[in-house]
Design a protein around this motif. Structure first.
Motif, PDB file in Angstrom:
ATOM      1  N   MET A   7      -0.698   2.122   8.079  1.00  0.00           N
ATOM      2  CA  MET A   7      -0.829   2.377   6.641  1.00  0.00           C
ATOM      3  C   MET A   7      -0.372   1.222   5.748  1.00  0.00           C
ATOM      4  N   LEU A   8       0.095   0.126   6.353  1.00  0.00           N
ATOM      5  CA  LEU A   8       0.655  -0.974   5.562  1.00  0.00           C
ATOM      6  C   LEU A   8      -0.332  -1.552   4.547  1.00  0.00           C
ATOM      7  N   TYR A   9      -1.531  -1.960   5.017  1.00  0.00           N
ATOM      8  CA  TYR A   9      -2.446  -2.642   4.099  1.00  0.00           C
ATOM      9  C   TYR A   9      -2.949  -1.688   3.022  1.00  0.00           C
ATOM     10  N   ALA A  10      -3.170  -0.418   3.383  1.00  0.00           N
ATOM     11  CA  ALA A  10      -3.607   0.542   2.361  1.00  0.00           C
ATOM     12  C   ALA A  10      -2.533   0.681   1.288  1.00  0.00           C
ATOM     13  N   ALA A  11      -1.253   0.666   1.697  1.00  0.00           N
ATOM     14  CA  ALA A  11      -0.155   0.757   0.729  1.00  0.00           C
ATOM     15  C   ALA A  11      -0.156  -0.471  -0.183  1.00  0.00           C
ATOM     16  N   LEU A  12      -0.373  -1.659   0.396  1.00  0.00           N
ATOM     17  CA  LEU A  12      -0.379  -2.878  -0.420  1.00  0.00           C
ATOM     18  C   LEU A  12      -1.581  -2.904  -1.378  1.00  0.00           C
ATOM     19  N   HIS A  13      -2.757  -2.502  -0.864  1.00  0.00           N
ATOM     20  CA  HIS A  13      -3.935  -2.436  -1.749  1.00  0.00           C
ATOM     21  C   HIS A  13      -3.660  -1.481  -2.913  1.00  0.00           C
ATOM     22  N   ALA A  14      -3.046  -0.330  -2.627  1.00  0.00           N
ATOM     23  CA  ALA A  14      -2.801   0.674  -3.676  1.00  0.00           C
ATOM     24  C   ALA A  14      -1.776   0.155  -4.686  1.00  0.00           C
ATOM     25  N   LEU A  15      -0.693  -0.451  -4.204  1.00  0.00           N
ATOM     26  CA  LEU A  15       0.342  -0.938  -5.130  1.00  0.00           C
ATOM     27  C   LEU A  15      -0.183  -2.083  -5.997  1.00  0.00           C
ATOM     28  N   ASP A  16      -1.111  -2.874  -5.446  1.00  0.00           N
ATOM     29  CA  ASP A  16      -1.666  -3.997  -6.197  1.00  0.00           C
ATOM     30  C   ASP A  16      -2.388  -3.539  -7.465  1.00  0.00           C
ATOM     31  N   LYS A  17      -2.780  -2.273  -7.515  1.00  0.00           N
ATOM     32  CA  LYS A  17      -3.507  -1.769  -8.689  1.00  0.00           C
ATOM     33  C   LYS A  17      -2.579  -1.147  -9.718  1.00  0.00           C
ATOM     34  N   ARG A  18      -1.262  -1.136  -9.446  1.00  0.00           N
ATOM     35  CA  ARG A  18      -0.347  -0.382 -10.310  1.00  0.00           C
ATOM     36  C   ARG A  18       0.340  -1.237 -11.361  1.00  0.00           C
ATOM     37  N   ASP A  19      -0.069  -2.498 -11.497  1.00  0.00           N
ATOM     38  CA  ASP A  19       0.493  -3.342 -12.543  1.00  0.00           C
ATOM     39  C   ASP A  19       2.013  -3.459 -12.414  1.00  0.00           C
ATOM     40  N   LEU A  20       2.463  -3.807 -11.223  1.00  0.00           N
ATOM     41  CA  LEU A  20       3.899  -3.936 -10.941  1.00  0.00           C
ATOM     42  C   LEU A  20       4.300  -5.407 -11.002  1.00  0.00           C
ATOM     43  N   SER A  21       5.583  -5.663 -11.256  1.00  0.00           N
ATOM     44  CA  SER A  21       6.007  -7.069 -11.260  1.00  0.00           C
ATOM     45  C   SER A  21       6.416  -7.517  -9.858  1.00  0.00           C
ATOM     46  N   THR A  22       6.870  -6.587  -9.011  1.00  0.00           N
ATOM     47  CA  THR A  22       7.348  -6.948  -7.671  1.00  0.00           C
ATOM     48  C   THR A  22       7.117  -5.792  -6.701  1.00  0.00           C
ATOM     49  N   ILE A  23       6.803  -6.153  -5.459  1.00  0.00           N
ATOM     50  CA  ILE A  23       6.816  -5.158  -4.376  1.00  0.00           C
ATOM     51  C   ILE A  23       7.993  -5.512  -3.468  1.00  0.00           C
ATOM     52  N   VAL A  24       8.923  -4.577  -3.300  1.00  0.00           N
ATOM     53  CA  VAL A  24      10.069  -4.782  -2.413  1.00  0.00           C
ATOM     54  C   VAL A  24       9.802  -4.002  -1.119  1.00  0.00           C
ATOM     55  N   VAL A  25      10.101  -4.647   0.014  1.00  0.00           N
ATOM     56  CA  VAL A  25       9.876  -3.999   1.314  1.00  0.00           C
ATOM     57  C   VAL A  25      11.147  -4.114   2.146  1.00  0.00           C
ATOM     58  N   ASP A  26      11.618  -3.002   2.712  1.00  0.00           N
ATOM     59  CA  ASP A  26      12.758  -3.047   3.636  1.00  0.00           C
ATOM     60  C   ASP A  26      12.405  -3.999   4.776  1.00  0.00           C
ATOM     61  N   THR A  27      13.266  -4.951   5.106  1.00  0.00           N
ATOM     62  CA  THR A  27      13.000  -5.854   6.229  1.00  0.00           C
ATOM     63  C   THR A  27      12.911  -5.037   7.514  1.00  0.00           C
TER      64      THR A  27
END
Ligand code: AMP
Ligand code: MG
Length: 348
Positions: A308-328
């Motif tokens: 589900m990683l890429y689908a999550a990134l594609h979806a967040l990219d449309k939300r007009d966010l300044s940053t995506i933070v990901v737990d290492t």
């Protein structure tokens, strides 16, 4: 470019059926005829959606590079319907390729072998080797059979952006640059294949993927060289090794202390996306109350996370966010491919 958007044709093959339904066969026939005419078809596979052209047709292969905006120095993976087809594309078939493919094909494993003259230069970026894969997705293999030729297919996205795991991602990313999209639903693995160079001794993992180091070692009967050891082996050898790759438009950060990082970004007035395996933790819940954070709960299992990683990134990219933070993610064999993709996405 005033070309129309491509048709998106649903295809399926129910597990209990001996052959696909007639509409699917008709869609595959149309795809095969577009491919035979030198066209580009986006195809489902078990890893990510691929942008396919007949691998032995140099002009068609050039169209892949143009549609993706991909540098000519990045070679393409050639997809085959069965192992004999792969051998026909190789000048020699190393023992290591034999062992690996005997147990791991069909599946998300690509082997790099000496190239036959049948393969155009564009496919191999002029190099002496070719990367080949026999996918486990039954519809991908059936399409290759119907096309009667191996298919060169990189991921069906513009170069350097996030790979597509649904037909909708392909339509958004490549739209009118391609001729047809086959839609078989979301990809099972959701990240690109494991790539192993079988022309060296021991074989080298050029790109970590769904097939872990442990499974490669088991299939080979000896250890393979770890990807970290060759991380700077050079771009022509493995384009997936470009430092920045697989990246969303929104800046992405990995954090060992993600809840603190998200808290301080919110305090600065930022809008933040957060991929976390700890969605139920009290700290996450209290941050999630803010209107300025989009929390995406991620699975604790690496294969499910990758899916589900890429689908999550594609979806967040449309939300007009300044940053995506990901737990290492943990530094273990099982998480290696996910860590690899995320650290490339995080390279500014
Ligand atoms: P993608 O653009 O996602 O399809 O990635 C293509 C991948 O194919 C790269 O990351 C490389 O690892 C691999 N590849 C293709 N051809 C070769 C080759 N001749 N030698 C080494 N790696 C290759
Ligand atoms: Mg790609």
């Amino acid at each position: 470019m005033s070309r129309p958007l491509p048709d998106v044709l649903p295809v399926r093959w129910p597990a209990d059926a001996t052959s696909p339904p007639p509409e699917t066969v008709a869609a595959l026939e149309r795809a095969a005829s577009i491919l035979a005419g030198g066209g580009l078809v986006a195809i489902p596979t078990e890893t990510v959606y691929g942008l396919a052209a007949v691998a032995t047709d140099a002009d068609a292969v050039e169209r892949i590079f143009a549609a993706k905006g991909r540098p000519a120095t990045n070679p393409l993976i050639v997809h085959v319907a069965h192992p004999e087809m792969a051998r026909g594309l190789a000048a020699a078939w190393p023992e290591a390729a034999d062992r690996l493919t005997a147990t791991l094909w069909p599946g998300p494993l690509t082997v790099v072998v000496p190239r036959s003259p049948r393969i155009p230069d564009a496919v191999t970026a002029g190099g002496g080797t070719v990367a080949v894969r026999c996918p486990s997705h039954p519809l991908t293999r059936l399409l290759i059979e119907m096309a009667g030729e191996p298919l060169a297919a990189p991921s069906a996205n513009r170069s350097l952006s996030v790979s597509p795991t649904t037909a909708a991602h392909v339509l958004e990313g490549l739209g009118n640059r391609i001729d047809l999209i086959l839609d078989a639903g979301p990809c099972v693995h959701g990240i690109e294949s494991t790539v192993v160079d079988c022309t060296t001794d021991p074989p080298l993992v050029l790109r970590p993927g769904p097939i872990t180091q442990a499974r490669l070692t088991e299939a080979l009967g000896m250890p393979v060289a770890a990807p970290s050891a060759i991380a700077h082996a050079g771009p022509a050898r493995a384009p997936g090794q470009l430092p920045r790759h697989y990246a969303p438009r929104t800046p992405l950060e990995l954090s060992d202390t993600a809840s603190e990082r998200v808290g301080s970004l919110l305090a600065e007035g930022r809008r933040v996306g957060w991929l976390t395996v700890a969605a139920d933790a009290p700290a996450t819940r209290s941050l999630a109350a803010s209107r300025d954070v989009v929390v995406v709960p991620m699975p604790a299992d690496p294969a499910a996370y990758a899916a589900m990683l890429y689908a999550a990134l594609h979806a967040l990219d449309k939300r007009d966010l300044s940053t995506i933070v990901v737990d290492t993610p943990p530094d273990t064999d099982g998480w290696r491919a996910v860590r690899d993709r995320l650290s490339r996405a995080a390279t500014a």
